[in-house]
Design a protein around this motif. Structure first.
Motif, PDB file in Angstrom:
ATOM      1  N   LEU A   1       0.808  -1.211   0.000  1.00 54.12           N
ATOM      2  CA  LEU A   1       0.000   0.000   0.000  1.00 54.12           C
ATOM      3  C   LEU A   1       0.840   1.259   0.000  1.00 54.12           C
ATOM      4  O   LEU A   1       0.488   2.251  -0.638  1.00 54.12           O
ATOM      5  N   SER A   2       1.940   1.253   0.759  1.00 61.59           N
ATOM      6  CA  SER A   2       2.790   2.444   0.830  1.00 61.59           C
ATOM      7  C   SER A   2       4.214   2.024   1.137  1.00 61.59           C
ATOM      8  O   SER A   2       4.436   1.094   1.907  1.00 61.59           O
ATOM      9  N   GLU A   3       5.169   2.695   0.527  1.00 58.93           N
ATOM     10  CA  GLU A   3       6.582   2.462   0.820  1.00 58.93           C
ATOM     11  C   GLU A   3       7.160   3.597   1.652  1.00 58.93           C
ATOM     12  O   GLU A   3       8.370   3.671   1.848  1.00 58.93           O
ATOM     13  N   HIS A   4       6.293   4.469   2.155  1.00 66.56           N
ATOM     14  CA  HIS A   4       6.761   5.650   2.889  1.00 66.56           C
ATOM     15  C   HIS A   4       5.875   5.879   4.114  1.00 66.56           C
ATOM     16  O   HIS A   4       5.323   6.973   4.301  1.00 66.56           O
ATOM     17  N   TYR A   5       5.769   4.862   4.963  1.00 63.40           N
ATOM     18  CA  TYR A   5       4.933   4.975   6.154  1.00 63.40           C
ATOM     19  C   TYR A   5       5.806   4.816   7.388  1.00 63.40           C
ATOM     20  O   TYR A   5       6.583   3.863   7.487  1.00 63.40           O
TER      21      TYR A   5
END
Length: 417
Positions: free
Chosen positions: A56-60
């Motif tokens: 879903l996200s690579e920057h969480y």
């Protein structure tokens, strides 16, 4: 895979334990031909895929604050909230508070070094858990953030968002006096939303060390309009089915008089004297425990509807370190000193699982409890206490069709098997 459930001894013993061989052949054949078979278990599997189904996200960064329905993951970060589709991982929408979120970050702000990344995540302010609720027949997301104020201090933002479209329905700005200059560990929390209302608590101070003295403001918010209905002056104990429970006395866990009042107009429904006790509302129950300021002692479980004692001291959740209520199974689970127990809708202790003596804080989902009573991540059938699955790691957030996990700064969805 372990499948053993445990029976309690003495006053907590079950009438029949899991060693019963079940009905005889004659008993089974005695049912009439026209009787309906009991409904089978329609829950999804407790076991989820070890490998990611979707990224879903690579920057969480920071603790995962999210809520899931069958189709969408609604994920809060310090700058706003993003909805991800669970069929392909695509971003459905993103909403942000009007003022910049405190500690809002971009992809380039997250350090690549693992140690630096951990320190970065630890230093982020606490982020409230979003909620998904129904208001006037519409699914509504509640997302709260600390936001930057003009000059010194911070403010709070609570948004009501249409879960289907991402349309912002309303935005409530919170501006408590204790946040206006040099706030110390400010935090926002939300009660569980009930009957179109939620209680928002703003906190300033250190709960553990009371430095500076902990201050709070609590407001009941109408979720249809985003307007504050009234302010609560006393310690919030719980909010269930349109009733707000507060403790009149010191601002903390030590009791006084417990007051049940209508969430909207504050009409007092009943009062209960609970001196020198800790109080907690758990689904349909009120748990009272002796409290000396450091440790909890004997527990007494009362039914909220009539205040009748269903488990007296020495019979149930004595020295409870924490309890949660699972709506799907109607079972309340409490962590005691060396065991995790399940309490059914009638107030009976129906199962017990030994623990290693450590803190256990299971997360409910689909009728299971996810936690690690003995140090191993498990899924426990909330209705029976049986071990339904074992894992290498705990899920971060549990939803109807899968769970969220975070590895480093990558947030992934893992479907149930």
């Amino acid at each position: 895979m372990r499948t053993a459930a445990f029976c309690l001894a003495g006053a907590l013993a079950l009438a029949e334990c899991s060693s019963d061989d079940g009905p005889s052949t004659d008993d089974r054949g005695a049912s009439s031909a026209g009787e309906e078979e009991p409904a089978g278990d329609t829950r999804v599997s407790a076991e989820f895929a070890a490998d990611p189904t979707l990224t879903l996200s690579e920057h969480y960064a920071g603790l995962v604050r999210a809520v899931l329905d069958a189709d969408t993951a609604f994920v809060s970060d310090h700058g706003g909230l993003t909805a991800y589709a669970l069929d392909d991982g695509a971003e459905r929408f993103r909403v942000e508070p009007a003022a910049p979120g405190v500690d809002a970050y971009g992809p380039d702000d997250i350090p690549e070094d693992e140690g630096d990344r951990q320190r970065f995540s630890t230093d982020l302010v606490d982020l409230p858990q979003p909620q998904l609720t129904e208001v006037d027949g519409r699914d509504v997301l509640l997302a709260a953030h600390l936001v930057e104020a003009d000059g010194n201090g911070v403010r709070g933002s609570l948004m009501g968002v249409d879960a289907a479209t991402g349309e912002e329905l309303w935005n409530l700005e919170l501006d408590p006096e204790h946040w206006r200059s040099d706030p110390f560990r400010p935090a926002l929390t939300l009660s569980a939303a009930h009957d179109g209302h939620v209680v928002v608590t703003s906190t300033n101070g250190d709960f553990l060390h009371q430095q500076p003295p902990l201050t709070r403001e609590r407001h009941v918010v109408d979720l249809a309009t985003g307007e504050i209905v009234r302010e609560l002056e006393d310690t919030l104990i719980g909010h269930v089915d349109g009733v707000v429970y507060t403790a009149v006395g010191s601002d903390g866990i030590i009791g006084g008089t417990l007051v049940a009042a209508d969430a909207v107009d504050g009409e007092v429904l009943w009062e209960l004297d609970v001196p020198d006790q800790g109080s907690a509302v758990l689904g349909p129950w009120l748990l009272l425990t002796d409290w000396d300021g450091l440790t909890q002692g004997d527990g007494q479980l009362l039914r909220l509807s009539d205040r009748e004692v269903v488990l007296d001291r020495g019979e149930g959740p004595d020295a409870a370190r924490g309890c949660i209520h699972d709506d799907e199974s109607a079972v309340t689970a409490c962590t005691l000193e060396n065991e995790l127990i399940g309490i059914d809708a009638d107030g009976a202790v129906i199962w017990s699982i030994p623990t290693d003596g450590g803190w256990v804080s299971p997360e409910p989902g689909n009728g299971y409890l996810y936690g690690r009573p003995d140090g191993t991540p498990l899924a426990i059938d909330a209705a029976t206490g049986e071990i339904a699955a074992e894992f290498d790691r705990d899920p971060e957030t549990v939803g109807p069709t899968g769970v969220l996990q975070r590895d480093g700064n990558t947030l992934t969805f893992h479907a149930f098997l």
